[in-house]
Motif scaffolding. Structure first.
Motif, PDB file in Angstrom:
ATOM      1  N   GLU A 274       7.924  -6.494   3.953  1.00 23.28           N
ATOM      2  CA  GLU A 274       6.316  -6.472   4.233  1.00 23.28           C
ATOM      3  C   GLU A 274       5.633  -5.689   3.461  1.00 23.28           C
ATOM      4  O   GLU A 274       4.322  -5.766   3.203  1.00 23.28           O
ATOM      5  CB  GLU A 274       6.288  -6.260   6.021  1.00 23.28           C
ATOM      6  N   VAL A 275       6.195  -4.597   3.308  1.00 24.07           N
ATOM      7  CA  VAL A 275       5.432  -3.564   2.327  1.00 24.07           C
ATOM      8  C   VAL A 275       5.345  -4.096   0.855  1.00 24.07           C
ATOM      9  O   VAL A 275       3.991  -4.169   0.300  1.00 24.07           O
ATOM     10  CB  VAL A 275       6.146  -2.258   2.324  1.00 24.07           C
ATOM     11  N   LEU A 276       6.368  -4.824   0.399  1.00 23.29           N
ATOM     12  CA  LEU A 276       6.073  -5.386  -0.782  1.00 23.29           C
ATOM     13  C   LEU A 276       5.152  -6.533  -0.788  1.00 23.29           C
ATOM     14  O   LEU A 276       4.428  -6.761  -1.827  1.00 23.29           O
ATOM     15  CB  LEU A 276       7.561  -5.922  -1.232  1.00 23.29           C
ATOM     16  N   GLU A 277       5.098  -7.161   0.096  1.00 20.61           N
ATOM     17  CA  GLU A 277       4.010  -8.320   0.290  1.00 20.61           C
ATOM     18  C   GLU A 277       2.654  -7.809   0.223  1.00 20.61           C
ATOM     19  O   GLU A 277       1.743  -8.181  -0.424  1.00 20.61           O
ATOM     20  CB  GLU A 277       4.352  -9.225   1.588  1.00 20.61           C
ATOM     21  N   ASP A 278       2.640  -6.631   1.035  1.00 22.44           N
ATOM     22  CA  ASP A 278       1.077  -6.012   1.178  1.00 22.44           C
ATOM     23  C   ASP A 278       0.953  -5.354  -0.198  1.00 22.44           C
ATOM     24  O   ASP A 278      -0.345  -5.513  -0.766  1.00 22.44           O
ATOM     25  CB  ASP A 278       0.889  -5.120   2.176  1.00 22.44           C
ATOM     26  N   LEU A 279       1.702  -4.867  -0.776  1.00 22.43           N
ATOM     27  CA  LEU A 279       1.449  -4.442  -2.434  1.00 22.43           C
ATOM     28  C   LEU A 279       1.115  -5.458  -3.284  1.00 22.43           C
ATOM     29  O   LEU A 279       0.074  -5.278  -4.171  1.00 22.43           O
ATOM     30  CB  LEU A 279       2.625  -3.431  -2.753  1.00 22.43           C
ATOM     31  N   ILE A 280       1.726  -6.448  -3.185  1.00 23.46           N
ATOM     32  CA  ILE A 280       1.387  -7.727  -4.094  1.00 23.46           C
ATOM     33  C   ILE A 280      -0.130  -8.061  -3.877  1.00 23.46           C
ATOM     34  O   ILE A 280      -0.761  -8.569  -4.772  1.00 23.46           O
ATOM     35  CB  ILE A 280       2.391  -8.854  -4.013  1.00 23.46           C
TER      36      ILE A 280
ATOM     37  N   ASP B 277      12.846  -0.097  -7.205  1.00 20.57           N
ATOM     38  CA  ASP B 277      13.029   0.415  -5.778  1.00 20.57           C
ATOM     39  C   ASP B 277      12.493  -0.243  -4.531  1.00 20.57           C
ATOM     40  O   ASP B 277      12.519  -0.070  -3.412  1.00 20.57           O
ATOM     41  CB  ASP B 277      12.277   1.797  -5.733  1.00 20.57           C
ATOM     42  N   LEU B 278      11.336  -1.137  -4.792  1.00 18.82           N
ATOM     43  CA  LEU B 278      10.593  -1.793  -3.717  1.00 18.82           C
ATOM     44  C   LEU B 278      11.503  -3.237  -3.398  1.00 18.82           C
ATOM     45  O   LEU B 278      11.189  -3.971  -2.357  1.00 18.82           O
ATOM     46  CB  LEU B 278       9.218  -2.337  -4.248  1.00 18.82           C
ATOM     47  N   LEU B 279      12.733  -3.538  -4.090  1.00 16.11           N
ATOM     48  CA  LEU B 279      13.532  -4.718  -3.814  1.00 16.11           C
ATOM     49  C   LEU B 279      14.266  -4.591  -2.669  1.00 16.11           C
ATOM     50  O   LEU B 279      15.242  -5.422  -2.455  1.00 16.11           O
ATOM     51  CB  LEU B 279      13.844  -5.191  -5.120  1.00 16.11           C
TER      52      LEU B 279
ATOM     53  N   GLY C  97      -4.307  -5.375 -12.320  1.00 18.82           N
ATOM     54  CA  GLY C  97      -4.313  -4.678 -11.281  1.00 18.82           C
ATOM     55  C   GLY C  97      -3.118  -3.968 -10.815  1.00 18.82           C
ATOM     56  O   GLY C  97      -2.021  -4.705 -11.075  1.00 18.82           O
ATOM     57  N   SER C  98      -3.150  -3.001 -10.079  1.00 16.02           N
ATOM     58  CA  SER C  98      -1.897  -2.247  -9.474  1.00 16.02           C
ATOM     59  C   SER C  98      -2.234  -1.798  -8.191  1.00 16.02           C
ATOM     60  O   SER C  98      -3.207  -1.511  -7.688  1.00 16.02           O
ATOM     61  CB  SER C  98      -1.694  -1.230 -10.373  1.00 16.02           C
ATOM     62  N   ALA C  99      -1.050  -1.468  -7.311  1.00 16.71           N
ATOM     63  CA  ALA C  99      -0.915  -0.983  -5.974  1.00 16.71           C
ATOM     64  C   ALA C  99       0.266  -0.091  -5.890  1.00 16.71           C
ATOM     65  O   ALA C  99       1.259  -0.334  -6.838  1.00 16.71           O
ATOM     66  CB  ALA C  99      -1.098  -2.215  -4.965  1.00 16.71           C
ATOM     67  N   GLY C 100       0.463   0.768  -4.840  1.00 13.78           N
ATOM     68  CA  GLY C 100       1.680   1.473  -4.568  1.00 13.78           C
ATOM     69  C   GLY C 100       1.701   2.700  -6.042  1.00 13.78           C
ATOM     70  O   GLY C 100       2.720   2.841  -6.188  1.00 13.78           O
ATOM     71  N   GLY C 101       0.565   2.981  -6.401  1.00 16.85           N
ATOM     72  CA  GLY C 101       0.696   3.875  -7.557  1.00 16.85           C
ATOM     73  C   GLY C 101       1.441   3.579  -8.861  1.00 16.85           C
ATOM     74  O   GLY C 101       1.989   4.166  -9.362  1.00 16.85           O
ATOM     75  N   GLY C 102       0.997   2.108  -8.940  1.00 14.76           N
ATOM     76  CA  GLY C 102       1.816   1.437 -10.144  1.00 14.76           C
ATOM     77  C   GLY C 102       2.818   0.942  -9.744  1.00 14.76           C
ATOM     78  O   GLY C 102       3.499   0.157 -10.859  1.00 14.76           O
ATOM     79  N   MET C 103       3.481   0.846  -8.783  1.00 12.07           N
ATOM     80  CA  MET C 103       4.719   0.184  -8.320  1.00 12.07           C
ATOM     81  C   MET C 103       4.725  -1.276  -8.523  1.00 12.07           C
ATOM     82  O   MET C 103       5.747  -1.839  -8.729  1.00 12.07           O
ATOM     83  CB  MET C 103       5.319   0.794  -6.897  1.00 12.07           C
ATOM     84  N   VAL C 104       3.585  -1.822  -8.182  1.00 11.39           N
ATOM     85  CA  VAL C 104       3.326  -3.203  -8.447  1.00 11.39           C
ATOM     86  C   VAL C 104       2.262  -3.505  -9.315  1.00 11.39           C
ATOM     87  O   VAL C 104       1.171  -3.001  -8.938  1.00 11.39           O
ATOM     88  CB  VAL C 104       3.104  -4.007  -6.778  1.00 11.39           C
TER      89      VAL C 104
END
Length: 107
Positions: free
Chosen positions: A65-71, A57-59, A32-39
């Motif tokens: 908070e954005v990273l948590e939502d994308l995961i 780039d997300l690190l 599964g992916s989110a953020g256009g495949g960034m996660v």
């Protein structure tokens, strides 16, 4: 009684096919992916995460908070794909069986 014997034979064959199907589903891996495949998250057929991939780039600590939502979104996307693939496998197993409408396997 012959019909009963035939039904028992069919039930035994179906049980064997169900076991094979469960093993096939357990061996599946879906991404599964989110953020256009960034996660990207990979789940096993049993629903356990086996891999998480995050674009560097997300690190950024300010984007936690954005990273948590994308995961979370990637895990949910992978889970939905797993359920879809499992349903497809089960549908192929039950095709042609004289099951009552709305009855789903496994019981």
């Amino acid at each position: 009684m012959k019909n009963f014997g035939d039904m028992m034979k069919q039930a035994s064959q179906l049980q064997g096919k169900m076991q094979e199907m469960q093993e096939k589903i357990a061996a599946m891996q879906v991404e599964g992916s989110a953020g256009g495949g960034m996660v990207r998250v990979t789940l096993t057929g049993k629903g356990y995460a086996s891999k998480v991939s995050i674009e560097k780039d997300l690190l950024n600590p300010e984007e936690g908070e954005v990273l948590e939502d994308l995961i979370t979104a990637a895990i949910n996307d992978a889970k939905a794909r797993l359920e879809e693939k499992s349903q497809e496998e089960m549908k192929s197993l039950t095709e042609g069986l004289p099951l009552p409408p709305g009855m789903k396997l496994p019981f």
